[in-house]
Design a protein around this motif. Structure first.
Motif, PDB file in Angstrom:
ATOM      1  N   LYS A  64       1.314 -12.538   0.714  1.00 34.66           N
ATOM      2  CA  LYS A  64       1.638 -11.221   1.020  1.00 34.66           C
ATOM      3  C   LYS A  64       2.787 -10.028   0.477  1.00 34.66           C
TER       4      LYS A  64
ATOM      5  N   CYS B 267      -6.958  -5.952   6.607  1.00 34.32           N
ATOM      6  CA  CYS B 267      -5.862  -6.411   7.459  1.00 34.32           C
ATOM      7  C   CYS B 267      -5.625  -5.370   8.699  1.00 34.32           C
TER       8      CYS B 267
ATOM      9  N   ASP C  72     -12.104 -11.841   4.951  1.00 37.88           N
ATOM     10  CA  ASP C  72     -11.281 -12.542   5.450  1.00 37.88           C
ATOM     11  C   ASP C  72     -10.679 -10.790   6.640  1.00 37.88           C
TER      12      ASP C  72
ATOM     13  N   GLN D 199       4.752 -13.690   4.291  1.00 39.65           N
ATOM     14  CA  GLN D 199       4.875 -12.075   4.116  1.00 39.65           C
ATOM     15  C   GLN D 199       6.552 -12.052   3.892  1.00 39.65           C
TER      16      GLN D 199
ATOM     17  N   ALA E 261     -11.881 -17.247   6.987  1.00 38.31           N
ATOM     18  CA  ALA E 261     -10.675 -17.482   6.244  1.00 38.31           C
ATOM     19  C   ALA E 261     -10.952 -16.863   4.107  1.00 38.31           C
TER      20      ALA E 261
ATOM     21  N   SER F 131     -10.113  -9.319   1.819  1.00 36.77           N
ATOM     22  CA  SER F 131      -9.747  -9.215   2.862  1.00 36.77           C
ATOM     23  C   SER F 131      -9.799  -7.939   3.885  1.00 36.77           C
TER      24      SER F 131
ATOM     25  N   ASN G 290      -7.051 -10.520   8.744  1.00 39.19           N
ATOM     26  CA  ASN G 290      -5.741 -10.667   8.277  1.00 39.19           C
ATOM     27  C   ASN G 290      -5.394  -9.875   9.109  1.00 39.19           C
TER      28      ASN G 290
ATOM     29  N   SER H  30      -6.159 -14.889   8.846  1.00 41.41           N
ATOM     30  CA  SER H  30      -5.499 -15.420   8.148  1.00 41.41           C
ATOM     31  C   SER H  30      -4.757 -14.748   9.030  1.00 41.41           C
ATOM     32  N   ALA H  31      -3.118 -15.437   8.904  1.00 39.28           N
ATOM     33  CA  ALA H  31      -1.835 -14.646   9.175  1.00 39.28           C
ATOM     34  C   ALA H  31      -0.829 -14.961   8.213  1.00 39.28           C
ATOM     35  N   ASN H  32      -0.554 -13.407   8.362  1.00 39.39           N
ATOM     36  CA  ASN H  32       0.663 -12.962   7.766  1.00 39.39           C
ATOM     37  C   ASN H  32       2.238 -12.831   8.272  1.00 39.39           C
TER      38      ASN H  32
ATOM     39  N   VAL I 131      -7.865 -12.929  14.862  1.00 36.89           N
ATOM     40  CA  VAL I 131      -7.821 -13.562  12.952  1.00 36.89           C
ATOM     41  C   VAL I 131      -8.120 -15.054  12.612  1.00 36.89           C
TER      42      VAL I 131
ATOM     43  N   GLU J 123      -7.531  -6.846  -0.942  1.00 36.17           N
ATOM     44  CA  GLU J 123      -7.194  -6.036   0.417  1.00 36.17           C
ATOM     45  C   GLU J 123      -7.118  -4.861   1.190  1.00 36.17           C
TER      46      GLU J 123
END
Length: 249
Positions: free
Chosen positions: A107, A219, A2, A60, A247, A217, A4, A28-30, A26, A161
């Motif tokens: 997160k 970042c 993933d 987030q 994802a 994941s 993010n 996944s969106a925090n 991306v 992560e």
């Protein structure tokens, strides 16, 4: 793997993250939920775009610290923190569901993220807030953290992560942002580290040693200058290395 990024980190007339561009690469969106950044209009806009593009939406959550961008150490009573976590998730869920999606994971941000690596009370309070908000979203955090341990004990999905653009200590934790070299600025190095963590499951630490990394994941920080272009390069490099970018939920 993933991919993010932190999104929606602005409010009112102030913007920081390249939300539209990041949401093209991306998975996944925090999304900032108003405590370290973000406001209702920003949250709604990011959720609308993420849902339209099939990007998973994550809350987030952070300490209530707009002035410090959620990166200042704070002592918040556990019961109060639990309520504030649930409040942030609930606020984002309204916009996610209105966009035809939902909040699939949570997160912590900044100081709260780092605090829950070792602090049992604060980690348990965050997980209690996730449970209070309902919906049983996954919890994203650092491998070996107390946060993920409490999430598993509560029956939630715990997702490890890694960070493309942050330096690691020999113990596998993040070098504090106040220390020299805490953030990796060289784009080529960020790309190399990303592929290494995905393929070799290891990264070179600040002391030069190799550190095992088990993560589902990866970042890329949204407030890094040129974050969208960097995230695009990371994704292309991962795919070129044979890594499927998707994802985790």
């Amino acid at each position: 793997m993933d991919l993010n990024a932190d999104l929606g980190e602005g409010f009112g007339r102030w913007t920081l993250t390249e939300d539209d561009a990041l949401l093209t690469c991306v998975t996944s969106a925090n999304v900032a939920c108003g405590f370290h950044a973000g406001d209702p209009s920003v949250m709604r806009r990011v959720c609308d775009t993420a849902a339209a593009r099939g990007v998973r939406i994550g809350a987030q959550v952070s300490y209530r610290d707009l002035a410090g961008f959620g990166r200042r150490a704070m002592d918040v009573p556990a019961a109060e923190l639990t309520s504030e976590i649930a409040y942030q998730i609930g606020a984002l869920r309204v916009f996610a569901e209105a966009a035809g999606s939902t909040v699939t994971y949570v997160k912590p941000h900044g100081a709260l993220y780092n605090r829950t690596v070792r602090d049992d009370e604060q980690a348990a309070a965050v997980v209690a807030g996730v449970l209070l908000a309902g919906g049983r979203p996954a919890v994203l955090g650092l491998p070996g953290s107390r946060l993920l341990a409490h999430a598993r004990e509560a029956g939630l999905t715990a997702v490890e992560e890694a960070f493309a653009d942050r330096a690691y200590t020999p113990r596998g934790t993040l070098v504090p942002r106040g220390d020299e070299g805490a953030v990796v600025h060289d784009a080529d190095e960020v790309v190399r580290r990303s592929v290494g963590m995905a393929v070799e499951r290891a990264v070179t630490g600040a002391d030069g040693g190799r550190i095992p990394v088990e993560a589902r994941s990866l970042c890329v920080h949204g407030d890094t200058p040129g974050a969208a272009a960097l995230a695009r390069r990371v994704r292309e490099a991962l795919e070129d290395a044979g890594v499927t970018v998707k994802a985790f939920v």
